[in-house]
Design a protein around this motif. Structure first.
Motif, PDB file in Angstrom:
ATOM      1  N   UNK A   1       0.927  -1.446  -0.068  1.00 40.46           N
ATOM      2  CA  UNK A   1       0.274  -0.013  -0.024  1.00 40.46           C
ATOM      3  C   UNK A   1       1.127   1.017  -0.053  1.00 40.46           C
ATOM      4  N   UNK A   2       1.663   1.342   0.269  1.00 35.84           N
ATOM      5  CA  UNK A   2       3.302   2.397   0.567  1.00 35.84           C
ATOM      6  C   UNK A   2       3.370   2.209   0.097  1.00 35.84           C
ATOM      7  N   UNK A   3       4.165   1.651  -0.740  1.00 31.01           N
ATOM      8  CA  UNK A   3       4.906   1.364  -2.387  1.00 31.01           C
ATOM      9  C   UNK A   3       3.775   2.678  -3.522  1.00 31.01           C
ATOM     10  N   UNK A   4       2.382   1.650  -3.199  1.00 38.38           N
ATOM     11  CA  UNK A   4       1.992   1.707  -4.586  1.00 38.38           C
ATOM     12  C   UNK A   4       1.437   4.162  -4.245  1.00 38.38           C
ATOM     13  N   UNK A   5       0.997   3.730  -2.695  1.00 43.35           N
ATOM     14  CA  UNK A   5      -0.226   5.288  -3.162  1.00 43.35           C
ATOM     15  C   UNK A   5       1.534   6.662  -3.095  1.00 43.35           C
ATOM     16  N   UNK A   6       2.919   6.284  -2.515  1.00 46.33           N
ATOM     17  CA  UNK A   6       3.625   7.080  -2.983  1.00 46.33           C
ATOM     18  C   UNK A   6       4.291   7.533  -3.911  1.00 46.33           C
ATOM     19  N   UNK A   7       3.812   6.835  -4.490  1.00 45.09           N
ATOM     20  CA  UNK A   7       4.373   7.066  -6.226  1.00 45.09           C
ATOM     21  C   UNK A   7       3.058   8.082  -6.902  1.00 45.09           C
ATOM     22  N   UNK A   8       2.343   8.346  -6.401  1.00 43.66           N
ATOM     23  CA  UNK A   8       0.930   9.653  -6.358  1.00 43.66           C
ATOM     24  C   UNK A   8       1.859  10.663  -6.727  1.00 43.66           C
ATOM     25  N   UNK A   9       2.782  11.165  -5.881  1.00 41.83           N
ATOM     26  CA  UNK A   9       3.571  12.243  -5.481  1.00 41.83           C
ATOM     27  C   UNK A   9       4.822  12.443  -7.430  1.00 41.83           C
ATOM     28  N   UNK A  10       4.201  12.009  -8.062  1.00 43.96           N
ATOM     29  CA  UNK A  10       4.788  12.357  -8.672  1.00 43.96           C
ATOM     30  C   UNK A  10       4.040  12.709  -9.863  1.00 43.96           C
ATOM     31  N   UNK A  11       2.621  12.676  -9.183  1.00 43.36           N
ATOM     32  CA  UNK A  11       1.706  13.292 -10.168  1.00 43.36           C
ATOM     33  C   UNK A  11       0.961  15.259  -9.279  1.00 43.36           C
ATOM     34  N   UNK A  12       1.566  14.628  -8.279  1.00 47.09           N
ATOM     35  CA  UNK A  12       1.017  16.424  -7.667  1.00 47.09           C
ATOM     36  C   UNK A  12       1.863  16.093  -6.689  1.00 47.09           C
ATOM     37  N   UNK A  13       2.997  17.271  -6.100  1.00 46.90           N
ATOM     38  CA  UNK A  13       3.923  17.170  -5.251  1.00 46.90           C
ATOM     39  C   UNK A  13       3.557  18.330  -3.902  1.00 46.90           C
TER      40      UNK A  13
END
Length: 100
Positions: free
Chosen positions: A20-32
């Motif tokens: 969950x953490x690995x997948x959710x943290x990837x969202x920072x690529x789209x909005x910092x």
């Protein structure tokens, strides 16, 4: 960024939390400018096979996004929720750029 994972009606294992953490943290690529993440994993007491509920709350300055998905597995739910959040965050980013 800290990802808060909350398990409702069951005990969550380390492997699922890491996923969950690995997948959710990837969202920072789209909005910092993301402030925090809250992920709620729930097991519904139904006879239906799709009894796993994933709710992801992303807080950004001035707004918050909540996505709920119900699936057969938590992994599938997290994937679907993160894809929806990607679209929402990209939309938010374009909206903020348009106002500057």
């Amino acid at each position: 960024m800290k990802v808060n994972v909350h398990a409702v009606n069951f005990n969550v294992d380390k492997k699922l939390v890491d996923f969950v953490e690995e997948r959710i943290v990837k969202l920072e690529k789209f909005y910092d400018k993301i402030v925090s993440y809250d992920v709620f994993l729930k097991v519904e007491k139904t006879s239906d096979k799709e009894n796993k509920m994933v709710e992801v709350k992303v807080i950004v300055p001035g707004d918050e996004f909540i996505v709920k998905k119900q699936c057969k597995t938590f992994e599938e739910g997290v994937e679907l929720a993160s894809e929806s959040l990607e679209r929402l965050l990209l939309k938010r980013k374009e909206k903020v750029k348009a106002h500057i």
